[in-house]
Structure formats: C-alpha cells, structure tokens
Motif scaffolding. Structure first.
Motif, mmCIF file in Angstrom:
data_model
loop_
_atom_site.group_PDB
_atom_site.id
_atom_site.type_symbol
_atom_site.label_atom_id
_atom_site.label_comp_id
_atom_site.label_asym_id
_atom_site.label_seq_id
_atom_site.Cartn_x
_atom_site.Cartn_y
_atom_site.Cartn_z
ATOM 1 N N LEU A 296 -3.693 2.269 -10.339
ATOM 2 C CA LEU A 296 -4.326 2.134 -9.018
ATOM 3 C C LEU A 296 -5.366 1.017 -8.952
ATOM 4 O O LEU A 296 -5.308 0.168 -8.044
ATOM 5 C CB LEU A 296 -4.954 3.466 -8.601
ATOM 6 N N PRO A 297 -6.341 0.958 -9.862
ATOM 7 C CA PRO A 297 -7.351 -0.099 -9.746
ATOM 8 C C PRO A 297 -6.787 -1.506 -9.954
ATOM 9 O O PRO A 297 -7.403 -2.482 -9.521
ATOM 10 C CB PRO A 297 -8.354 0.249 -10.865
ATOM 11 N N HIS A 298 -5.625 -1.603 -10.608
ATOM 12 C CA HIS A 298 -5.024 -2.908 -10.903
ATOM 13 C C HIS A 298 -4.269 -3.484 -9.712
ATOM 14 O O HIS A 298 -4.038 -4.706 -9.665
ATOM 15 C CB HIS A 298 -4.070 -2.793 -12.092
ATOM 16 N N ILE A 299 -3.870 -2.639 -8.774
ATOM 17 C CA ILE A 299 -3.021 -3.112 -7.665
ATOM 18 C C ILE A 299 -3.496 -2.572 -6.318
ATOM 19 O O ILE A 299 -2.714 -2.482 -5.373
ATOM 20 C CB ILE A 299 -1.538 -2.728 -7.893
ATOM 21 N N LEU A 300 -4.779 -2.254 -6.212
ATOM 22 C CA LEU A 300 -5.264 -1.623 -4.982
ATOM 23 C C LEU A 300 -4.981 -2.440 -3.724
ATOM 24 O O LEU A 300 -4.718 -1.848 -2.667
ATOM 25 C CB LEU A 300 -6.763 -1.328 -5.093
ATOM 26 N N PRO A 301 -5.017 -3.793 -3.745
ATOM 27 C CA PRO A 301 -4.702 -4.524 -2.508
ATOM 28 C C PRO A 301 -3.302 -4.250 -1.957
ATOM 29 O O PRO A 301 -3.044 -4.502 -0.777
ATOM 30 C CB PRO A 301 -4.847 -5.997 -2.920
ATOM 31 N N MET A 302 -2.398 -3.726 -2.764
ATOM 32 C CA MET A 302 -1.082 -3.339 -2.259
ATOM 33 C C MET A 302 -1.193 -2.108 -1.355
ATOM 34 O O MET A 302 -0.394 -1.925 -0.435
ATOM 35 C CB MET A 302 -0.136 -3.037 -3.415
ATOM 36 N N TYR A 303 -2.185 -1.253 -1.628
ATOM 37 C CA TYR A 303 -2.422 -0.044 -0.850
ATOM 38 C C TYR A 303 -3.464 -0.251 0.249
ATOM 39 O O TYR A 303 -3.487 0.485 1.236
ATOM 40 C CB TYR A 303 -2.930 1.073 -1.762
ATOM 41 N N ALA A 304 -4.355 -1.204 0.022
ATOM 42 C CA ALA A 304 -5.461 -1.480 0.954
ATOM 43 C C ALA A 304 -5.547 -2.999 1.124
ATOM 44 O O ALA A 304 -6.365 -3.666 0.486
ATOM 45 C CB ALA A 304 -6.766 -0.907 0.410
ATOM 46 N N PRO A 305 -4.698 -3.590 1.985
ATOM 47 C CA PRO A 305 -4.493 -5.046 1.983
ATOM 48 C C PRO A 305 -5.432 -5.852 2.864
ATOM 49 O O PRO A 305 -5.411 -7.089 2.795
ATOM 50 C CB PRO A 305 -3.058 -5.174 2.493
ATOM 51 N N THR A 306 -6.229 -5.211 3.707
ATOM 52 C CA THR A 306 -7.086 -5.958 4.627
ATOM 53 C C THR A 306 -8.561 -5.647 4.377
ATOM 54 O O THR A 306 -8.896 -4.670 3.705
ATOM 55 C CB THR A 306 -6.758 -5.622 6.096
ATOM 56 N N VAL A 307 -9.419 -6.477 4.935
ATOM 57 C CA VAL A 307 -10.860 -6.222 4.875
ATOM 58 C C VAL A 307 -11.158 -4.849 5.475
ATOM 59 O O VAL A 307 -11.945 -4.061 4.940
ATOM 60 C CB VAL A 307 -11.635 -7.318 5.624
ATOM 61 N N ASN A 308 -10.487 -4.552 6.570
ATOM 62 C CA ASN A 308 -10.719 -3.302 7.296
ATOM 63 C C ASN A 308 -10.263 -2.071 6.513
ATOM 64 O O ASN A 308 -10.797 -0.973 6.712
ATOM 65 C CB ASN A 308 -9.993 -3.371 8.648
ATOM 66 N N SER A 309 -9.304 -2.238 5.593
ATOM 67 C CA SER A 309 -8.783 -1.103 4.822
ATOM 68 C C SER A 309 -9.893 -0.324 4.138
ATOM 69 O O SER A 309 -9.834 0.911 4.025
ATOM 70 C CB SER A 309 -7.802 -1.587 3.750
ATOM 71 N N TYR A 310 -10.903 -1.034 3.672
ATOM 72 C CA TYR A 310 -11.946 -0.417 2.854
ATOM 73 C C TYR A 310 -12.988 0.303 3.700
ATOM 74 O O TYR A 310 -13.784 1.073 3.163
ATOM 75 C CB TYR A 310 -12.571 -1.478 1.941
ATOM 76 N N LYS A 311 -12.967 0.086 5.012
ATOM 77 C CA LYS A 311 -13.819 0.860 5.912
ATOM 78 C C LYS A 311 -13.273 2.285 6.053
ATOM 79 O O LYS A 311 -14.018 3.203 6.397
ATOM 80 C CB LYS A 311 -13.885 0.189 7.291
ATOM 81 N N ARG A 312 -11.991 2.443 5.785
ATOM 82 C CA ARG A 312 -11.374 3.779 5.828
ATOM 83 C C ARG A 312 -11.643 4.553 4.545
ATOM 84 O O ARG A 312 -11.795 5.784 4.582
ATOM 85 C CB ARG A 312 -9.862 3.635 6.031
ATOM 86 N N LEU A 313 -11.697 3.855 3.418
ATOM 87 C CA LEU A 313 -11.840 4.515 2.116
ATOM 88 C C LEU A 313 -13.303 4.848 1.845
ATOM 89 O O LEU A 313 -13.956 4.257 0.969
ATOM 90 C CB LEU A 313 -11.263 3.616 1.012
ATOM 91 N N VAL A 314 -13.805 5.800 2.621
ATOM 92 C CA VAL A 314 -15.199 6.228 2.488
ATOM 93 C C VAL A 314 -15.231 7.749 2.371
ATOM 94 O O VAL A 314 -14.337 8.449 2.844
ATOM 95 C CB VAL A 314 -16.063 5.768 3.689
ATOM 96 N N GLU A 315 -16.266 8.252 1.745
ATOM 97 C CA GLU A 315 -16.359 9.673 1.441
ATOM 98 C C GLU A 315 -16.376 10.541 2.694
ATOM 99 O O GLU A 315 -17.038 10.229 3.678
ATOM 100 C CB GLU A 315 -17.628 9.935 0.615
#
Length: 452
Positions: A296-315
C-alpha cells in the motif's frame, strides 16, 4: 452476440456511425465517432489516435516532464486496437454502437502507459499462477441541480444539491427524483453495466452504487463506463454528477471501494474461503491481504491519484488512514468479508471515487499476488474496534507529493507494475502536485489577505 452479429448490427444501424473511447491515465474516457465503414475496415487491425491523451492532464494541459510523448515527439498518432468484446449499445443515444480500445506501441506490443494494457499484464500474471480474479467496484458520488454553464457562472460555489439533508439509505429520498434514480438503474443495465444495488448515502444529493462482480477486465470496463454514463444520464435530467473524492470539508468523502476474490481456473472454487479457519480465511487469502498491506505505501497514488484524494483520507470520515485490516470492519484499510464460500472476498477501502478503475484494480491484484508470490505471512492481527486509533503498523502517506515520492523510488512498485509505467505515472502525479502548489486558493485569500 457473436462477432458476426456485432458487425451486422454496426452495418445496419441507421446512424452510420460508431462511438469509440480509450481511458487516459486519469480514467477520463477520450473518444470520437467514426463512420461505420471505417470501423468495419479496421476491426481486425488498428486505428490511429493522437497520443497526446497520454501527454496532457485531465484539463488538456501538456506535461513538461513526461518522456512518452510531447513537443519532442510531435504528438504523433499511436495505434489503438478496438476490443470487439466491449461492444455495447448506448441506450440514451439511439442505441448507437460503442467500443472500448487500448493503445499499442506500433510494433504489436502492449503500451507501457496504457491503463487497460497494464491491467491485462497483471491479469496474465494471475492466470499464469492458476487464478481467475473476480472483481467489482462500488462508487459514491454527489449530484447537483446544475449545468456546466451554471457551474462556471457560480465559480463552483453555492451549488444546489439534488436534495437537502443527510438521508443515508433513505427510501423517502429515492422518490424525490425517482425519474433520475430509475433511469440510472435501468439505462445502466441496458448499457451492460448492471448494478447489484443503488441507494442514497449520507449527505445532500449523494448516491451509492455497487456494480455486479465479474472477471477483472470486464469489471474495470464497467467501472470506467459507469462514471461517464452516470454523468451523461445526469445531463439529461439537468443534473451534474461529481466523483471528486471530497468536494466539501464538512461532508463525507466519496469512496470507490474495490471488492475482489481469486477463483480456480474452472471458476468453481473461491480460493479465499476456508471453513475450518476461525475467520474462514484461506492461507491464500491471508497472503493476498498481507501483500496489499505491505505494498500500500509503495503504490498509494494508484488508489489516491489526485491532490483532493487525501482530503478524503482523514480520521473519522468513513475512509481509512492506517495500515490495518479487519473482519467486517469499516474503519480499516482492508475489510475482509468471509462469511460464505460464495461471497468470501476482500474489500479494499482506500480508493476514492476519483480513481482510474483500470489502475486501481491492477494495483489491488498486483499487490495481492505479490503477497502470494513472496509467501508473506499475515502476522498483523485483525483490528477489533476502531482502526483509526491503531497506529502500530503505520499510517498512509499524507498527501500526493509524499505518496508520489515514495512510489517513484520504490523497487516494489517497479516489480508490481513495470519501470516504464511507474516512471510515466509518477511524472504525471508530480505534475499534478505542481499545478496545485502554484495555485492561490480561496483558503489562502480568506486567511491571509487582510490580517497578515
């Protein structure tokens, strides 16, 4: 339909045209109409298609850091092979015939940057090991009573949701715009993108759909077509659909979870199920899960490809943040569902609705196969309770820049996906981060303009 029946349909269709499309690196379908006569002449060969679709971003701005194509190559035509097995009739366009295609390299070999070709490559690895992957993707998305013109006039602010309030799993809200809701279910089925379920999710104007599972290549075709088809059907109802991972900080994000299992070569036995195991997980499934956790940490951009993707991955926002797994637990990255031999599967919950289905399914399968190939042990215990608070095995990278740097220099990513693909894909993600880094946002203006 047989190949001949498909060709006869194309010949006899009164429109005299065929609609064709390929997926770019972001999962955006790029296509055109061609005359029926031209299609019939190239059905066993290839057609030319400008390779700029792998040389620019989703807003048609040319990359300045990619080597596959660019000003240095002159953006020539590339060979595209249409896949006759993807034949569909578009029910909202007078049943016009439709086909998906994929890029080749001009020498009869697969293109190292084409998403559909990448999935084929990983599928060959699976089949070579004696496995038949069964996959599906589910999507959440927001709907607005807007048009392309009104979106731009409003500058994407103060948009009118399809319906107000938080109405998850609402029977009531499905009647409010039932003509649209019913069209989605019925027209998608006629378009050969069958749904197992469709319901409202929590949030104003949010729907969720689960696409019926099938072989992995067809599943990816269905998923990429689903996103475009939903938008086209929405247009017909004066609605804009968005698959952004997180369009509003105060509302839940939109997932694109991937469900997957491996079957035997005869597709009779689900190789993920073991009745005698306490969790009903086979040893093969445990290796598959261990592979995904490791990769997972090696290929995360395949699962979360945009800047906005990481706004979703929050606790606490129904999206995972930690490297965790659990049985029927929606707070972890990997949710194991092993209740029966028929339905035993893994749900990878990291992907958002903004993913490219070909890439995210290739990533899931390749990393699961990595665990099997390397005989990884699932030593990490299943999470019981709140996975957000289990930091014992690490957390996901926090933004696209961090995730891309990790992937770019990862020998694991190269083993999974090939060096040429990794180099091209990470260059496109570096470009995406640079476009964001130089932009002045509303947040900055509101925070700094007057007070600083």
């Amino acid at each position: 339909m047989t190949k001949q029946e498909i060709l006869d349909y194309v010949k006899q269709h009164p429109s005299g045209k065929v609609k064709v499309a390929i997926s770019d690196i972001d999962g955006v379908l790029r296509g055109k109409y061609i005359a029926s006569e031209k299609f019939l002449g190239l059905v066993s060969g290839t057609m030319g298609f400008c390779d700029v679709v792998f040389g620019w971003d989703m807003n048609d701005v040319a990359y300045d850091n990619a080597t596959y194509t660019g000003w240095h190559t002159g953006y020539p035509d590339a060979d595209v092979q249409l896949d006759i097995n993807t034949f569909r009739r578009v029910p909202w366009e007078n049943e016009v015939p439709f086909f998906l295609g994929e890029f080749a390299d001009g020498k009869g070999e697969s293109s190292p940057v084409c998403p559909r070709q990448l999935l084929r490559k990983v599928l060959r690895d699976a089949e070579g090991a004696g496995f038949k992957p069964s996959f599906s993707q589910e999507f959440e998305w927001f709907n607005f009573q807007e048009t392309p013109d009104s979106l731009h006039e409003k500058k994407f602010n103060n948009l009118t949701a399809l319906s107000p309030g938080m109405f998850g799993y609402s029977i009531l809200r499905t009647t409010l715009k039932n003509d649209f809701f019913s069209d989605l279910f019925d027209l998608l089925k006629r378009f050969d993108v069958p749904l197992e379920g469709l319901h409202t999710e929590t949030g104003p104007g949010v729907y969720e759909a689960a696409i019926a599972h099938t072989d992995i290549l067809t599943a990816a075709d269905r998923a990429v077509l689903f996103k475009t088809a939903v938008k086209e059907i929405a247009y017909r109802h004066g609605i804009i659909a968005t698959f952004m991972a997180k369009w509003n900080e105060a509302l839940p994000g939109c997932g694109g979870h991937v469900h997957q299992s491996l079957w035997d070569e005869q597709q009779q036995e689900n190789l993920f199920y073991d009745y005698d195991d306490p969790l009903h997980m086979s040893g093969l499934m445990k290796q598959y899960v261990a592979g995904q956790l490791f990769c997972l940490p090696h290929i995360l951009p395949m699962y979360a490809p945009t800047v906005n993707s990481y706004k979703r991955l929050v606790e606490g926002a129904w999206a995972p943040t930690t490297l965790t797994w659990g049985r029927d637990n929606r707070t972890v990255a990997l949710r194991v569902l092993s209740g029966s031999k028929k339905s035993a599967r893994l749900e990878t919950r990291v992907p958002g609705a903004d993913t490219n289905p070909y890439l995210v399914m290739a990533a899931c399968l390749a990393s699961g196969l990595y665990g099997i190939r390397h005989g990884l042990s699932l030593d990490q215990p299943a999470v019981i309770g709140n996975g957000y608070r289990d930091f014992s095995h690490g957390t996901l990278p926090r933004n696209l820049d961090e995730a891309t740097r990790h992937m770019k220099h990862s020998p694991v990513a190269e083993e999974l996906l090939g060096a040429e693909f990794v180099a091209h894909f990470t260059a496109t993600r570096e470009w995406e981060w640079r476009q964001y880094a130089k932009a002045v946002t509303d947040w900055e203006l509101k925070r700094y303009f007057e007070i600083i």
